[in-house]
Motif scaffolding. Structure first.
Motif, PDB file in Angstrom:
ATOM      1  N   PRO A 118      62.062  20.275  28.699  1.00 47.78           N
ATOM      2  CA  PRO A 118      61.170  20.415  29.833  1.00 47.78           C
ATOM      3  C   PRO A 118      61.936  20.857  31.066  1.00 47.78           C
ATOM      4  CG  PRO A 118      61.630  18.111  29.421  1.00 47.78           C
ATOM      5  CD  PRO A 118      62.207  18.877  28.274  1.00 47.78           C
ATOM      6  N   PRO A 119      61.291  21.592  31.969  1.00 46.10           N
ATOM      7  CA  PRO A 119      61.972  22.011  33.188  1.00 46.10           C
ATOM      8  C   PRO A 119      62.350  20.812  34.037  1.00 46.10           C
ATOM      9  CG  PRO A 119      59.614  22.435  33.351  1.00 46.10           C
ATOM     10  CD  PRO A 119      59.890  22.012  31.940  1.00 46.10           C
ATOM     11  N   ALA A 120      63.393  20.970  34.856  1.00 45.33           N
ATOM     12  CA  ALA A 120      63.876  19.862  35.675  1.00 45.33           C
ATOM     13  C   ALA A 120      62.839  19.435  36.700  1.00 45.33           C
ATOM     14  CB  ALA A 120      65.184  20.263  36.353  1.00 45.33           C
ATOM     15  N   PHE A 121      62.066  20.403  37.206  1.00 43.00           N
ATOM     16  CA  PHE A 121      61.076  20.087  38.225  1.00 43.00           C
ATOM     17  C   PHE A 121      59.701  20.512  37.708  1.00 43.00           C
ATOM     18  CE2 PHE A 121      65.086  20.753  40.453  1.00 43.00           C
ATOM     19  CZ  PHE A 121      65.185  19.561  41.156  1.00 43.00           C
ATOM     20  N   ASN A 122      59.116  19.648  36.900  1.00 39.24           N
ATOM     21  CA  ASN A 122      57.817  19.937  36.296  1.00 39.24           C
ATOM     22  C   ASN A 122      56.755  19.129  37.028  1.00 39.24           C
ATOM     23  OD1 ASN A 122      55.890  20.923  34.548  1.00 39.24           O
ATOM     24  ND2 ASN A 122      56.349  19.449  32.937  1.00 39.24           N
ATOM     25  N   VAL A 123      56.467  19.517  38.276  1.00 40.42           N
ATOM     26  CA  VAL A 123      55.532  18.766  39.110  1.00 40.42           C
ATOM     27  C   VAL A 123      54.115  19.267  38.859  1.00 40.42           C
ATOM     28  CG1 VAL A 123      54.939  18.095  41.459  1.00 40.42           C
ATOM     29  CG2 VAL A 123      57.330  18.491  40.840  1.00 40.42           C
ATOM     30  N   PRO A 124      53.173  18.384  38.527  1.00 38.09           N
ATOM     31  CA  PRO A 124      51.792  18.811  38.281  1.00 38.09           C
ATOM     32  C   PRO A 124      51.166  19.435  39.525  1.00 38.09           C
ATOM     33  CG  PRO A 124      52.175  16.575  37.478  1.00 38.09           C
ATOM     34  CD  PRO A 124      53.368  16.950  38.299  1.00 38.09           C
ATOM     35  N   GLY A 125      50.228  20.347  39.292  1.00 44.39           N
ATOM     36  CA  GLY A 125      49.557  21.018  40.400  1.00 44.39           C
ATOM     37  C   GLY A 125      48.829  20.062  41.315  1.00 44.39           C
ATOM     38  N   ALA A 126      48.244  18.996  40.762  1.00 44.89           N
ATOM     39  CA  ALA A 126      47.494  18.038  41.581  1.00 44.89           C
ATOM     40  C   ALA A 126      48.417  17.341  42.579  1.00 44.89           C
ATOM     41  CB  ALA A 126      46.813  16.997  40.692  1.00 44.89           C
ATOM     42  N   VAL A 127      49.636  17.027  42.147  1.00 49.79           N
ATOM     43  CA  VAL A 127      50.592  16.373  43.037  1.00 49.79           C
ATOM     44  C   VAL A 127      51.060  17.348  44.115  1.00 49.79           C
ATOM     45  CG1 VAL A 127      52.855  15.266  43.168  1.00 49.79           C
ATOM     46  CG2 VAL A 127      51.320  14.734  41.274  1.00 49.79           C
ATOM     47  N   LEU A 128      51.326  18.591  43.727  1.00 44.52           N
ATOM     48  CA  LEU A 128      51.724  19.592  44.709  1.00 44.52           C
ATOM     49  C   LEU A 128      50.630  19.813  45.742  1.00 44.52           C
ATOM     50  CD1 LEU A 128      53.507  22.321  42.533  1.00 44.52           C
ATOM     51  CD2 LEU A 128      54.546  20.764  44.178  1.00 44.52           C
ATOM     52  N   MET A 129      49.376  19.879  45.287  1.00 42.48           N
ATOM     53  CA  MET A 129      48.263  20.062  46.209  1.00 42.48           C
ATOM     54  C   MET A 129      48.184  18.909  47.202  1.00 42.48           C
ATOM     55  SD  MET A 129      44.184  20.480  45.343  1.00 42.48           S
ATOM     56  CE  MET A 129      44.577  21.773  44.153  1.00 42.48           C
ATOM     57  N   LEU A 130      48.374  17.692  46.706  1.00 42.97           N
ATOM     58  CA  LEU A 130      48.314  16.525  47.574  1.00 42.97           C
ATOM     59  C   LEU A 130      49.452  16.556  48.596  1.00 42.97           C
ATOM     60  CD1 LEU A 130      46.616  14.026  48.008  1.00 42.97           C
ATOM     61  CD2 LEU A 130      48.026  12.815  46.341  1.00 42.97           C
ATOM     62  N   LEU A 131      50.635  16.953  48.164  1.00 39.20           N
ATOM     63  CA  LEU A 131      51.769  17.045  49.086  1.00 39.20           C
ATOM     64  C   LEU A 131      51.518  18.098  50.167  1.00 39.20           C
ATOM     65  CD1 LEU A 131      54.785  16.794  46.619  1.00 39.20           C
ATOM     66  CD2 LEU A 131      54.168  15.150  48.393  1.00 39.20           C
ATOM     67  N   VAL A 132      50.944  19.223  49.782  1.00 38.72           N
ATOM     68  CA  VAL A 132      50.628  20.272  50.756  1.00 38.72           C
ATOM     69  C   VAL A 132      49.637  19.754  51.792  1.00 38.72           C
ATOM     70  CG1 VAL A 132      49.493  22.507  51.059  1.00 38.72           C
ATOM     71  CG2 VAL A 132      51.166  22.206  49.233  1.00 38.72           C
ATOM     72  N   LEU A 133      48.632  19.017  51.343  1.00 37.12           N
ATOM     73  CA  LEU A 133      47.648  18.457  52.263  1.00 37.12           C
ATOM     74  C   LEU A 133      48.288  17.453  53.217  1.00 37.12           C
ATOM     75  CD1 LEU A 133      44.595  17.938  49.869  1.00 37.12           C
ATOM     76  CD2 LEU A 133      44.764  19.577  51.744  1.00 37.12           C
ATOM     77  N   LEU A 134      49.129  16.576  52.670  1.00 34.65           N
ATOM     78  CA  LEU A 134      49.765  15.553  53.505  1.00 34.65           C
ATOM     79  C   LEU A 134      50.663  16.179  54.565  1.00 34.65           C
ATOM     80  CD1 LEU A 134      50.695  12.849  50.832  1.00 34.65           C
ATOM     81  CD2 LEU A 134      48.801  12.805  52.442  1.00 34.65           C
ATOM     82  N   GLY A 156      50.500  19.305  55.607  1.00 34.35           N
ATOM     83  CA  GLY A 156      49.676  20.113  56.500  1.00 34.35           C
ATOM     84  C   GLY A 156      49.033  19.283  57.590  1.00 34.35           C
ATOM     85  N   VAL A 157      48.509  18.121  57.219  1.00 31.46           N
ATOM     86  CA  VAL A 157      47.901  17.229  58.207  1.00 31.46           C
ATOM     87  C   VAL A 157      48.941  16.767  59.216  1.00 31.46           C
ATOM     88  CG1 VAL A 157      46.867  14.944  58.520  1.00 31.46           C
ATOM     89  CG2 VAL A 157      46.015  16.463  56.733  1.00 31.46           C
ATOM     90  N   GLN A 158      50.137  16.433  58.743  1.00 28.15           N
ATOM     91  CA  GLN A 158      51.188  15.956  59.641  1.00 28.15           C
ATOM     92  C   GLN A 158      51.615  17.055  60.628  1.00 28.15           C
ATOM     93  OE1 GLN A 158      52.129  12.958  59.931  1.00 28.15           O
ATOM     94  NE2 GLN A 158      53.982  13.068  61.183  1.00 28.15           N
ATOM     95  N   ILE A 159      51.734  18.281  60.142  1.00 27.00           N
ATOM     96  CA  ILE A 159      52.119  19.393  61.013  1.00 27.00           C
ATOM     97  C   ILE A 159      51.069  19.618  62.093  1.00 27.00           C
ATOM     98  CG2 ILE A 159      52.457  21.897  61.087  1.00 27.00           C
ATOM     99  CD1 ILE A 159      53.762  21.653  58.304  1.00 27.00           C
ATOM    100  N   VAL A 160      49.803  19.600  61.692  1.00 25.52           N
ATOM    101  CA  VAL A 160      48.727  19.793  62.668  1.00 25.52           C
ATOM    102  C   VAL A 160      48.717  18.651  63.682  1.00 25.52           C
ATOM    103  CG1 VAL A 160      46.223  19.869  62.972  1.00 25.52           C
ATOM    104  CG2 VAL A 160      47.298  21.163  61.119  1.00 25.52           C
ATOM    105  N   ALA A 161      48.846  17.414  63.195  1.00 26.37           N
ATOM    106  CA  ALA A 161      48.800  16.259  64.094  1.00 26.37           C
ATOM    107  C   ALA A 161      49.943  16.300  65.105  1.00 26.37           C
ATOM    108  CB  ALA A 161      48.848  14.970  63.283  1.00 26.37           C
ATOM    109  N   MET A 162      51.145  16.668  64.638  1.00 25.92           N
ATOM    110  CA  MET A 162      52.295  16.683  65.531  1.00 25.92           C
ATOM    111  C   MET A 162      52.221  17.809  66.554  1.00 25.92           C
ATOM    112  SD  MET A 162      54.017  14.058  64.677  1.00 25.92           S
ATOM    113  CE  MET A 162      55.565  14.303  65.540  1.00 25.92           C
TER     114      MET A 162
END
Length: 276
Positions: free
Chosen positions: A15-31, A33-39
């Motif tokens: 398996p690849p070393a960084f096999n991150v599911p799309g759902a987790v990546l999407m959640l990280l992008v949202l988190l 993104g919200v922090q960047i906008v808030a700051m």
């Protein structure tokens, strides 16, 4: 007849070393993104965001809320804040620490549940943490922010399968080989899970660390003046106890019914290239 030992057979790929599911990546992008906008907002605007989207227990006691300035959002905020508070964080340190735990424990859970079940499970864990916090701190006007309760639920859910034979951490203790991500062959019933020494150690360490950071000045490590560890506990217990309701039943490799994970990662090998 093909020679089973032929060098022409495709080698099994790791398996690849960084096999991150799309759902987790999407959640990280949202988190993030919200922090960047808030700051990027002014202090006054950030305060309004906190009042509108954070979890404030005082909202749920009318006699207490009547003594406070009117909270924005009205009755609608009573319903959305147990979800939206998981998108807000007290600073970059808080967000980065949560992101590390989300990658570590969210990835195997997302691989096992699939995106839809994963998001439902994640947000219900966050809601469970919010409910316990509101019950224990009824009437408090201190806002609560962070994805920690929801991520704690992922940790509780992961504890139901990662230590099993064939699970991602199944090799701990030398009992069996481990498989990547959510590849455990089955999940443990809650009674079985709590009889497993490794699971009990994990649960004990998790509760101890949360109490330590919640009851001492070490909470500053997370970029917050206070850690709502009771909310973490609510999310963790919810995830640990109800994970089985979200774990999908799949066909076992032998064709019979069974609760199985995703098995070994086969890369680009199609069914025609897999050996029986």
């Amino acid at each position: 007849m093909a020679d089973p030992y032929s060098s022409e057979m495709l080698p099994r790929r790791e398996p690849p070393a960084f096999n991150v599911p799309g759902a987790v990546l999407m959640l990280l992008v949202l988190l993030f993104g919200v922090q960047i906008v808030a700051m990027s907002l002014s202090w006054e605007q950030q305060e309004q965001i906190i009042l509108l989207f954070s979890l404030i227990p005082a909202r749920y006691l009318p006699e207490i809320a009547a003594l406070q300035p009117a909270y924005p959002g009205g009755a609608g905020a009573d319903f959305w804040t147990p979800i939206t508070y998981t998108f807000l964080h007290g600073g970059w340190e808080h967000l980065i620490v949560n992101s590390v735990w989300l990658l570590a424990f969210g990835s195997p859970v997302a691989q096992r549940l699939g995106a839809t079940r994963f998001f439902l499970f994640y947000f219900l864990c966050g809601i469970a943490g919010a409910l316990l916090h509101v019950l224990l701190y009824a009437g408090s006007s201190m806002p609560v922010v962070g994805a920690s309760a929801a991520i704690s639920g992922l940790m509780g859910g992961a504890a139901r399968f990662v230590f099993l034979a064939g699970g991602p951490l199944g090799a701990l203790g030398g009992r069996a080989h481990s498989r990547p991500m959510g590849g455990g062959a089955r999940r443990a019933g809650i009674v079985t899970a709590l009889k497993d020494r490794r699971t009990l150690i994990f649960v004990g360490i998790w509760i101890g660390l949360n109490f330590l950071f919640g009851a001492t000045a070490l909470s500053g490590v997370f970029g917050a003046t206070q850690v709502a560890w009771e909310a973490h506990l609510g999310g963790f217990l919810f995830g640990l106890l109800v994970f089985g309701l979200f774990d999908p039943l799949q066909m076992s490799p032998s064709g019979g019914p069974g609760n199985v994970g995703y098995g070994e990662w086969l890369g680009d090998q199609g069914p025609e290239n897999r050996s029986d």
